[in-house]
Design an enzyme around this catalytic site. Structure first.
Site, PDB file in Angstrom:
ATOM      1  N   PHE A 165      -1.562   6.289   2.254  1.00 33.65           N
ATOM      2  CA  PHE A 165      -2.243   7.300   3.065  1.00 33.65           C
ATOM      3  C   PHE A 165      -1.392   7.806   4.225  1.00 33.65           C
ATOM      4  CE2 PHE A 165      -3.190   3.591   5.744  1.00 33.65           C
ATOM      5  CZ  PHE A 165      -3.019   4.130   7.016  1.00 33.65           C
ATOM      6  N   LYS A 189      -0.354   9.880  -8.195  1.00 37.33           N
ATOM      7  CA  LYS A 189      -1.666   9.282  -7.844  1.00 37.33           C
ATOM      8  C   LYS A 189      -1.626   9.097  -6.319  1.00 37.33           C
ATOM      9  CE  LYS A 189      -3.974   6.208  -6.733  1.00 37.33           C
ATOM     10  NZ  LYS A 189      -4.743   6.280  -5.460  1.00 37.33           N
ATOM     11  N   GLU A 192      -6.412   7.928  -1.866  1.00 36.00           N
ATOM     12  CA  GLU A 192      -7.766   8.497  -1.891  1.00 36.00           C
ATOM     13  C   GLU A 192      -8.270   8.797  -0.483  1.00 36.00           C
ATOM     14  OE1 GLU A 192      -6.697   5.564  -2.592  1.00 36.00           O
ATOM     15  OE2 GLU A 192      -8.091   3.958  -2.019  1.00 36.00           O
ATOM     16  N   SER A 242       1.136  -1.079   0.515  1.00 39.31           N
ATOM     17  CA  SER A 242       1.162  -2.417   1.129  1.00 39.31           C
ATOM     18  C   SER A 242       1.860  -3.421   0.201  1.00 39.31           C
ATOM     19  CB  SER A 242      -0.268  -2.865   1.411  1.00 39.31           C
ATOM     20  OG  SER A 242      -0.993  -2.871   0.204  1.00 39.31           O
ATOM     21  N   CYS A 297       5.451   2.985   8.216  1.00 38.31           N
ATOM     22  CA  CYS A 297       6.140   1.781   7.711  1.00 38.31           C
ATOM     23  C   CYS A 297       7.397   1.507   8.529  1.00 38.31           C
ATOM     24  CB  CYS A 297       6.500   1.968   6.254  1.00 38.31           C
ATOM     25  SG  CYS A 297       7.607   3.340   6.038  1.00 38.31           S
ATOM     26  N   GLU A 399       1.511  -7.641   9.119  1.00 37.28           N
ATOM     27  CA  GLU A 399       1.571  -6.212   9.424  1.00 37.28           C
ATOM     28  C   GLU A 399       0.191  -5.760   9.903  1.00 37.28           C
ATOM     29  OE1 GLU A 399       1.784  -3.341   6.143  1.00 37.28           O
ATOM     30  OE2 GLU A 399       3.324  -2.269   7.266  1.00 37.28           O
TER      31      GLU A 399
END
Ligand code: NAD
Length: 514
Positions: A165, A189, A192, A242, A297, A399
């Protein structure tokens, strides 16, 4: 205050149906599954849309479309593929403000940051436009009598990209421009949580002349991902997200015989040596730790202060900066930090503040209970700063992916290096110093994939490659740059003889140049 820039995409239908659809074979497609996810505007906390979730059968349809499109697309001369990407680059540039608003509305990041993500994505498109040069092979004449050899790279076929995301436009653009330039067809993909910009990119690719089926967008969750990972028609999978999911994607894809690059989570350290300009380091740190609400990240989440005196000075410099962060809706000009992506993520990040306090760290700035006037239901968390963090603590090891910076104090540069090297993640690390010898030793010995020297977020340019070490990357190839070309192609070496003499007869010994 938020601005509604695209009513078609941003108003959830009253009947509860999805308004963010798949894009398969050049068509928008609502799908047959009743499963969907709500998409939020994180600044208002309101539902802004609903995204359809694909079934296994719809994943099959995407693969079928991409498979059918592959022979024509891969046979197109590279220069013509590049021209389509060039037109796409021009239209994204033209639409940058609108796309940035859309990103900001679903992700929450501030507008300038959203534009920055588009620019970094476009740099990969610009790199991919050089594909005729990048795909040039090798040729050696007369490797033996009347024998020549050449080697060149060919596309893999249908490839898939599964994206997170936090960069809904840039991370897909790390992947598909190079995959398409190399002659592959692609199934994206997207996350969402902020799926709309991927649909806009699909439309712009189509407007640029990309044939139907070459680029497809399949929305969904684990069901769609699993269908792609297990599909025998997909040759390679690029994943960013992740670490637990990256590892899962790596294991499933390799077990299914696919090539895979799976980039995972991070805990990036910034080491400050006692000779550094502390004010400069503090400025760098607030941007790198709190920009995009820490949902990067490559965000700096740990600052390692070498020496107690430096630790005190650094914290003193950081506190006023963190307290005065301009927080609000990303769509409002002049803000520095927006909300977190969802209520669930807000709760998760907030819970880490309780954990840190329980573990004995000193919470110097508490960003909980931050209220943005007019956005009481938004997912806003103020900047949080912990001092006296120690390596066994969960807030150091895990994280958090939010606006939380941990200060760890050590006695010398060796201890700082050891800390970075012993962490399970190895995405990026930076050092702030005026000592070239110390900086050089750090660069040489640090165990991470991307290193900064007086640069807080050392994200490589598109013509270099992006990726971490240790549990920040599963697979052998990094994203974009030369590694991207290698990932999306396979090598073919040809040895050919055009004999000047008549048939030399059968030969039973190993062929050599002698
Ligand atoms: P995520 O792992 O939850 O989701 C990533 C993608 O995987 C999404 O498309 C999601 O739908 C899908 N997914 C989620 N759970 C799944 C499951 N159980 N099975 C199959 N698919 C699943 O990640 P996120 O929350 O969207 O993104 C944040 C994470 O991404 C952070 O850990 C961040 O460090 C990481 N990230 C890493 C890089 C990098 O370059 N290393 C870059 C950006 C983000």
């Amino acid at each position: 205050m938020t601005t509604n820039i695209n009513p078609f995409l941003r108003v959830a239908p009253a009947d509860g149906s999805a308004n963010v659809h798949h894009y398969l074979n050049g068509q928008f497609y609502a799908g047959t599954s009743r499963r969907l996810a709500e998409v939020y505007n994180p600044a208002s906390g309101q539902i802004s849309g609903r995204v359809a979730f694909a079934t296994k059968e719809e994943a099959d349809q995407a693969v079928a479309a991409a498979t059918e499109a592959f022979p024509g697309w891969s046979a197109l001369p590279a220069v013509r593929r590049a021209r389509i990407l060039f037109r796409f680059r021009e239209s994204v540039e033209k639409e940058k403000n609108r796309l940035a608003l859309l990103i900001s509305a679903e992700h929450g990041k501030v507008l300038e940051d959203a534009k920055g993500e588009l620019v970094r994505g476009l740099e990969v498109v610009e790199f991919a436009c050089g594909i005729p040069q990048l795909l040039k092979g090798e040729f050696s004449e007369q490797v033996s009598t009347d024998v020549d050899s050449c080697a060149f790279r060919q596309p893999l076929g249908v490839v898939a990209g599964i994206t997170p995301f936090n960069f809904p436009a840039m991370v897909p653009m790390w992947m598909f421009p190079i995959a398409l330039a190399c002659g592959n067809t692609f199934i994206l993909k997207p996350s969402e949580k902020d799926p709309s910009v991927s649909i806009e990119l699909a439309q712009l690719l189509s407007d640029a002349g990309l044939p139907d089926g070459v680029f497809n967008v399949l929305h969904g969750d684990k069901e769609a991902v699993d269908a792609l990972l297990n599909h025998s028609g997909i040759q390679a999978v690029s994943f960013v997200g992740s670490t637990p999911v990256a590892e899962y994607v790596y294991r499933c894809s390799t077990a299914a015989g696919k090539r895979v690059q799976a980039l995972g989570g991070a805990k990036n350290h910034l080491v400050v040596l006692p000779d550094a300009d502390v004010a400069q380091a503090a400025d760098a740190l607030v941007g790198a730790a709190y920009g995009s609400a820490g949902e990067r990240c490559m965000a700096v989440s740990v600052v390692v202060a070498v020496g107690d005196r430096l630790g005190d000075r650094l914290v003193q410099e950081l506190v006023p900066r963190v307290k005065s962060l301009k927080i609000g809706s990303g769509e409002v000009e002049g803000k520095e930090m927006g909300p977190l992506i969802t209520r669930a993520h807000f709760d998760r990040v907030s819970s880490y503040i309780d954990v840190g306090i329980q573990e004995g760290a000193t919470l110097v700035v508490d960003g909980r209970h931050w209220v943005v006037p007019g956005s009481a239901s938004g997912f806003f968390l103020g900047g949080c700063l912990f001092d006296n963090v120690r390596p066994p603590m969960r807030i150091y090891r895990e994280e958090i992916f939010g606006p939380v910076l941990c200060v760890v104090r050590v006695n010398d540069a060796g201890a700082a290096l050891k800390l970075v090297n012993e962490h399970e993640f190895g995405n990026g690390a930076s050092i702030y110093t005026r000592d070239g010898v110390a900086a050089r030793a750090f660069v040489e010995q640090v165990k991470v994939g991307m290193v900064g020297v007086n640069v807080p977020i050392p994200v490589p340019m598109a013509f270099y490659s992006f990726g971490g070490w240790k549990r920040s990357l599963f697979g052998d190839h990094y994203m974009h740059g030369a590694e991207g070309i290698r990932f999306y192609t396979k090598l073919k070496t040809v040895t050919s003889r055009w004999p000047r003499t008549l048939n030399p007869g059968a030969e039973f010994v190993m062929p050599t140049a002698n």
